[in-house]
Design an enzyme around this catalytic site. Structure first.
Site, short mmCIF file in Angstrom:
data_model
loop_
_atom_site.label_atom_id
_atom_site.label_comp_id
_atom_site.label_asym_id
_atom_site.label_seq_id
_atom_site.Cartn_x
_atom_site.Cartn_y
_atom_site.Cartn_z
N CYS A 1 0.91 -0.94 -0.20
CA CYS A 1 0.15 -0.45 0.01
C CYS A 1 0.98 1.19 0.65
CB CYS A 1 -0.87 -0.10 1.45
SG CYS A 1 -1.54 -1.51 1.56
N ARG B 1 5.09 0.03 -6.02
CA ARG B 1 5.69 -0.79 -4.96
C ARG B 1 4.25 -2.12 -5.31
NH1 ARG B 1 6.80 3.05 -0.32
NH2 ARG B 1 4.96 1.50 0.50
N TRP C 1 -3.01 -3.13 -1.72
CA TRP C 1 -2.20 -3.85 -2.02
C TRP C 1 -3.03 -4.74 -1.01
CZ3 TRP C 1 -0.40 -8.06 0.43
CH2 TRP C 1 0.56 -9.90 -0.07
N ASN D 1 -1.75 1.72 5.97
CA ASN D 1 -0.98 0.77 5.41
C ASN D 1 -0.43 -0.41 6.45
OD1 ASN D 1 1.30 -0.51 4.11
ND2 ASN D 1 2.79 1.06 3.86
N GLY D 2 -0.57 -1.22 5.94
CA GLY D 2 -0.41 -2.18 7.27
C GLY D 2 -1.55 -3.81 7.69
N GLU E 1 17.48 -17.91 -8.20
CA GLU E 1 17.58 -16.27 -8.18
C GLU E 1 16.78 -16.20 -9.53
OE1 GLU E 1 15.93 -13.44 -6.87
OE2 GLU E 1 16.77 -11.82 -8.29
N LYS F 1 12.39 -15.23 -10.71
CA LYS F 1 12.89 -13.66 -11.50
C LYS F 1 12.00 -14.44 -12.75
CE LYS F 1 13.58 -11.28 -9.95
NZ LYS F 1 14.59 -10.73 -9.29
N GLU G 1 8.60 -14.73 -11.36
CA GLU G 1 7.53 -13.09 -10.78
C GLU G 1 7.05 -13.01 -11.84
OE1 GLU G 1 9.67 -11.37 -7.35
OE2 GLU G 1 11.29 -11.34 -8.38
N HIS H 1 17.51 -36.28 -6.64
CA HIS H 1 16.48 -36.23 -5.21
C HIS H 1 15.47 -35.95 -5.24
CE1 HIS H 1 20.44 -37.71 -2.98
NE2 HIS H 1 21.11 -36.48 -3.45
N LYS I 1 6.62 -4.44 -4.44
CA LYS I 1 7.49 -3.88 -4.67
C LYS I 1 8.30 -3.70 -2.60
CE LYS I 1 11.53 -2.30 -6.41
NZ LYS I 1 12.06 -3.76 -6.37
C1 G6P Z 1 9.00 -8.47 -2.59
C2 G6P Z 1 10.06 -7.84 -3.79
C3 G6P Z 1 11.13 -8.56 -4.01
C4 G6P Z 1 12.04 -8.30 -3.04
C5 G6P Z 1 11.67 -8.42 -1.21
C6 G6P Z 1 12.89 -8.26 0.29
O1 G6P Z 1 9.02 -9.42 -2.53
O2 G6P Z 1 8.72 -8.27 -4.71
O3 G6P Z 1 11.86 -8.15 -5.32
O4 G6P Z 1 13.47 -9.37 -3.13
O5 G6P Z 1 10.22 -7.81 -1.51
O6 G6P Z 1 12.39 -6.60 -0.42
P1 G6P Z 1 13.69 -5.77 -0.20
O7 G6P Z 1 13.06 -4.17 0.34
O8 G6P Z 1 13.81 -5.90 1.30
O9 G6P Z 1 14.97 -6.20 -0.80
#
Ligand code: G6P
Length: 612
Positions: free
Chosen positions: A2, A28, A76, A100-101, A484, A488, A491, A507, A607
């Site tokens: 949010c 965000r 969100w 937000n929260g 990672e 990616k 996501e 395994h 984000k």
């Molecule tokens: C969210 C974002 C990711 C990020 C993660 C941790 O899931 O979509 O891209 O890696 O948060 O965020 P931070 O700001 O703590 O690195």
């Protein structure tokens, strides 16, 4: 997650400013948006919409709103679906509010308010806050009193901003857990979730501490603590760079732009620790402890930052012989971890606001750990609350899927590993200089791979875009990179992808391999190459569609029968994670473009994850 903005204009209609603020908060991640405005008669009008801001703007074209006081929100969804009815602002005749929260005791508060005759219009936890305040107002309390009393009854995490009917020169904001900033500029003070949101109207900024609340009136902001005492919080100049370079600069997506910024970001980040002679990496002088004195390091993070932490563990243990534990923040403090008596805990976070990572930092501080933040946002909560911080020089990152922040974090972790190893006397003569040289060469090598982005796009188009599942395999520091890569891809393309330590495929995951499953094998020619080449054979024997990512020598060794070979210049094993991050990101990005999914704002993701 949010985003909040609240603006008072002296004479002007502030609706366009609120929309601009919401636009800057889009990164965000959100699934509905709304705005509430005080009209000339002092009444609150509101418009909300599910979906993106363009939908809200469409509603505003049909029913224009204007006024000198307004609040806006990007939501969100947590409690209640992403519908218009659940979108913020929530309101009564007396007040409107954005949140937000998560308000954890909302059910109990709601039952009490319903008994007093309140009829709830949403399924959210948030609505109780505006109804509590409105209840106080209806009992004759002032906005300040009503808000203060309501805040004392809320449990959980919140950043809140209230707008009051009949009060064109008043906003009240509050913070516990979720961030809230005050921007100061020529037109007075405004409130927002972050520096970006308040940036267009502000040249200075301050942040509320937990349990602070702020009354904005007459161009001033008066901050009080939980006890109601007036308090001062540091006011800093807003980084002017925040206002520049916020566009896509001709790129199709922010994510693409951010991937291409990595050579510069890596160089800029490295420079922050490099002595002018270029021969040594040193940590900031104001760091109140020596990391190299620690007996053990805990590194705690979420998402992509967690994978950076995993790479860091490989580097720090191998070079500096310092034991490193890595944890995802949401698990860390609930597993009753054993913390070393002279331990240092490191918290990696692009935003510096991730709720779980921040809670883990507080947990460690309470237990006497020395704390080090690795953050991209200066003055974020993790930066401010850590004993010391290292800053990644990535600049604002708007793509929800982190890219340049990841390699900037890796850069600092590589530098940290060298620094600790050097201070512990573990590097042979010339070795520190050699490792630094390798890091200094990274930007140019990244640029070379980026110049071949279109070649990588063909692999995305021909192999990944049409698949339902994909596997990523790596060994050593290539293992977290495989994780990672899979993250990616899933996501931003919604293709089911898993990353695995290549030695583990026997395994379990090998059961998934058939002629339809792409298997991306990260295979630099390092000491583990013969091992990963064997794993590649195991996949080949099951007709998996192998996408080989490695150098020419490696490609020749594994021979024919690959679905694709992405040839990377030969690199020293030390810098493999920094270099191989690029093809992995580009594969995901181009696949999203071919599939037509939203690379910048993938569905359901945020984000900045400011709730647990
Ligand atoms: C969210 C974002 C990711 C990020 C993660 C941790 O899931 O979509 O891209 O890696 O948060 O965020 P931070 O700001 O703590 O690195």
């Amino acid at each position: 997650m949010c985003g909040i903005i609240g603006i008072l204009g002296k004479k002007n209609n502030v609706v366009p400013n609120v929309l601009e603020g919401l636009r800057l908060l889009e990164y965000r991640g959100y699934d509905s948006a709304g705005i509430a405005v005080l009209d000339d008669q002092g009444r609150i009008s509101r418009l909300r919409s599910s979906g993106k801001l363009t939908a809200l703007e469409g509603r505003l074209r049909e029913t224009p709103l204007s006024g000198r006081a307004a609040i806006g929100h990007t939501r969100w969804a947590t409690h209640g679906a992403a519908t218009e009815a659940n979108a913020h602002p929530h309101m009564t005749e007396r007040a409107a509010m954005v949140h937000n929260g998560i308000i954890e005791n909302y059910q109990e508060l709601k039952a009490g308010l319903e008994a007093q005759g309140h009829v709830f219009e949403s399924q959210t936890d948030s609505e109780v806050a505006v109804r509590l305040v409105s209840q106080g107002l209806s009992e004759g309390k002032s906005p300040e009193e009503a808000t203060r009393e309501a805040l004392l009854r809320l449990e959980g995490a919140f950043a809140l901003v209230f707008l009051f009917a009949g009060e064109p020169d008043l906003l009240i904001g509050a913070r516990r857990g979720s961030p809230l900033a005050i921007g100061y500029g020529p037109t007075g003070a405004c409130l927002g979730s972050d520096a970006l949101a308040v940036g267009p109207l502000s040249d200075r900024i301050s942040y509320l501490d937990d349990d602070d609340w702020v009354v904005v009136r007459g161009g001033e902001a008066v901050i009080r603590n939980r006890a109601g005492d007036r308090v001062g919080r540091p006011v800093k100049r807003l980084d002017p760079s925040l206002r520049f370079n916020l566009g896509k600069s001709g790129y199709q997506h922010y994510m693409q732009k951010e991937i291409f910024e990595q050579p510069q970001v890596t160089g800029d980040t490295l420079k922050t620790l490099l002595e002018p002679s270029g021969g040594r990496l040193t940590l900031p002088e104001d760091l109140p402890f020596r990391v190299s004195d620690a007996e053990r390091l805990n590194v705690v993070a979420c998402g992509t930052s967690f994978y950076a932490a995993m790479v860091g563990k490989y580097w720090i243990e191998a070079l500096a012989r310092l034991p490193v534990d890595v944890d995802v923040a949401s698990e860390f403090r609930y597993r009753d971890p054993v913390l070393a008596p002279k331990g240092v805990s490191v918290f990696i976070s692009q935003s510096g606001e991730t709720a779980d990572t921040l809670a883990a930092l507080r947990y460690c501080r309470e237990r006497g750990q020395k704390t080090l933040g690795i953050v991209n946002v200066k003055d974020s909560s993790i930066d401010r609350e850590s004993d010391g911080s290292l800053l990644t020089m990535a600049g604002p990152e708007f793509g929800v899927a982190s890219t340049k922040s990841f390699t900037a974090q890796l850069t600092l972790l590589a530098a940290l590993a060298i620094n600790i190893a050097s201070e512990r006397g573990l590097l042979a003569t010339g070795e520190e200089a050699r490792l630094i040289r390798l890091l200094l060469e990274v930007p140019a090598m990244m640029a070379e791979i980026l110049s071949r982005s279109e070649e990588i796009a063909l692999v995305s188009r021909d192999i990944l875009a049409g698949s339902r599942d994909a596997l990523f395999l790596g060994r050593g520091p290539g293992y977290p990179l495989a994780l990672e890569g899979a993250l990616k891809l899933k996501e931003i393309t919604y293709i089911h992808a898993e990353g695995y330590a290549a030695g583990e495929i026997k395994h379990g995951p090998i059961a998934l391999v058939d002629k339809d499953v792409p298997v991306v094998v990260l295979a630099p020619t390092d000491a583990l190459f013969p091992k990963i080449a064997s794993n590649l054979e195991e996949v080949r024997a099951r007709e998996g569609r192998i996408v080989f990512v490695g150098d020419q020598k490696g490609l020749e060794k594994v021979g024919k029968g690959l679905a694709a070979g992405l040839v990377i210049p030969p690199v020293d094993p030390f810098v493999v994670p920094l270099i191989y991050a690029i093809p992995v990101q580009l594969l995901a990005y181009h696949t999203a473009v071919f599939k037509g999914t939203d690379a910048d704002q993938p569905r359901n993701l945020a984000k900045s994850v400011t709730v647990e």
